[in-house]
Scaffold this active site. Structure first.
Site, PDB file in Angstrom:
ATOM      1  CB  ALA A  99     -60.403  -0.445 104.822  1.00 49.71           C
ATOM      2  CB  SER A 100     -55.850  -1.656 107.395  1.00 50.64           C
ATOM      3  OG  SER A 100     -56.892  -2.577 107.600  1.00 50.64           O
ATOM      4  CG  HIS A 153     -42.454  -4.632  92.540  1.00 57.80           C
ATOM      5  ND1 HIS A 153     -43.601  -4.478  91.809  1.00 57.80           N
ATOM      6  CD2 HIS A 153     -42.340  -5.970  92.766  1.00 57.80           C
ATOM      7  CE1 HIS A 153     -44.167  -5.656  91.604  1.00 57.80           C
ATOM      8  NE2 HIS A 153     -43.415  -6.576  92.177  1.00 57.80           N
TER       9      HIS A 153
END
EC number: 2.1.1.110
Length: 418
Positions: A174-175, A317
């Site tokens: 959402a950010s 990663h």
């Protein structure tokens, strides 16, 4: 809504039929949930070929779905898919997998209300959202039973991984747009700022946040990562440790509390292991005859010079390219060109067109992007990164699990050209 092309649908249906036949010929009998649980806990995984064929089927089903839905419903369905995660997040938070009985008789909504204290209305909607994704099943009005998928929530590592995915990852997602605006679309050189930091604490990356602010989420993350670790090939299933000379030193860089090194040392007692990680991580872990714990920050030059092997399992990663260059450079300066090698035990993304790639692998990649500014890399991207570190550094060989050459997980062996 315009109907999809009959020829396109028939063609995809025929493709799906052939894919299912190939998958069944490879996979054999379908496993029960108990077999899947055993597979996770015993660190045995299906073959990469079986995974690839399964995802071909999923991708074809998605293509059929996109055609029969039509463009706008398909677009909106994807835009609202986070609502499925919201229902699953609520289900795991309430531990519905333990309240709903796994047996011949379903569990009533009244029973679930009594156990959770949540209203009938909200529980009914939470369970409806889950059941639409085949996680739990409403077998009669307000009567619920388990599915194969919901039973897996009883496995501790899977429950924790789902909780992390539906909480930290979803909130970080959402950010993401705010992150892109703040950074002007340029990835930072380390873990902060990140979509995660914007969602939780603007001054801290994920690992720092867990260790200093939120130990509860941190413990859940550790349990969840334990669940994912069990789905990967073991490093000793790929790299031949028996090929190393007697008394060789293996430095397990970022090796946590040394579980990997202790396991491999028992299988290969002719080797000596040094596990490096931050003080808070290795605190309280005792040395053994073959495994020594060492405090070390991967942002600093490696203090063990001339080791035979520097092993990094699922480390790079978690970091953007610039940080990976720094991490690897700190190892290169310690290497002895005549004998030292770096082993990168990591996912290797296939070089495919976007629509042909495996969705689950892309989801893993986006998870590390959102939470850590990390990146899962293809062979081309790995080679580019390695060349940037040092012009002498090159990939000498990639080790695979037997029978899975060219799969999505391997051990890249790096050496310095003499």
């Amino acid at each position: 809504m315009a109907l999809p092309s009959k020829a396109a649908l028939v063609g995809l249906a025929n493709t799906l039929s052939e894919q299912v036949k190939r998958y069944l010929a490879t996979a054999g009998e379908t496993k029960s949930p108990e077999d899947h649980k055993l597979c996770i806990e015993s660190e045995r995984t299906p073959s990469s070929n079986e995974h690839a064929q399964a995802w071909e089927i999923v991708r074809t089903c998605d293509r059929i779905g996109s055609l029969v839905h039509g463009p706008v419903p398909w677009l909106l369905s994807n835009a609202l898919s986070h609502l499925d995660s919201a229902c699953l997040a609520a289900a795991t938070h309430l531990n519905l997998q333990d309240i709903i009985v796994d047996g011949p008789s379903p569990t009533s909504l009244d029973t679930i209300v009594a156990a959770t204290g949540v209203s009938e209305d909200l529980l009914r909607r939470i369970l409806r959202g889950c059941a639409q994704r085949f996680i739990f099943e409403e077998v009669a009005p307000d009567q619920y039973a388990h599915t194969d998928a919901s039973k897996m929530l009883r496995v501790t590592g899977i429950h924790a991984l789902v909780g992390f995915s539906c909480d930290e990852v979803m909130r970080s997602g959402a950010s993401f747009s705010d992150f892109l605006q703040q950074t002007k679309g340029k990835p930072p050189s380390w873990n902060v700022p990140s979509p995660f930091s914007l969602a939780f604490d603007p001054t801290k990356g994920l690992f720092d946040y867990y260790s200093t602010v939120d130990e509860v989420r941190g413990r859940r993350f550790d349990l969840g990562m334990g669940g994912t670790e069990a789905t990967k090939p073991l490093v000793e299933e790929m790299f031949d440790f028996s090929s190393l000379p007697e008394g060789s030193t293996v430095v397990d860089v970022g090796g946590g509390r040394g579980h990997l090194s202790r396991r491999v040392s028992q299988k290969h007692p002719h080797l000596r292991f040094i596990v490096q990680d931050l003080p808070a991580v290795i605190h309280g872990v005792e040395d053994t005859d073959k495994v020594t714990m060492m405090e070390h920050d991967i942002r600093r030059p490696n203090p063990v010079r001339g080791a035979d092997v520097y092993l990094l399992r699922s480390i790079l990663h978690d970091y953007p390219d610039a940080a990976c260059v720094e991490i690897l450079s700190n190892i290169v300066t310690a290497m002895d060109p005549s004998k030292s090698r770096i082993l990168l035990d990591e996912m290797i993304m296939p070089d495919l067109l976007a629509q042909d790639s495996q969705r689950f692998m892309n989801q893993i990649d986006m998870t590390v992007v959102l939470t850590l500014n990390g990146k899962e890399r293809s062979t081309k991207e790995w080679n580019s990164l390695i060349t940037t570190v040092d012009g002498r550094l090159e990939t000498e060989k990639i080790w695979w699990r037997k029978g899975e050459e060219g799969s999505h997980w391997g051990v890249q062996q790096l050496r310095l050209r003499k």
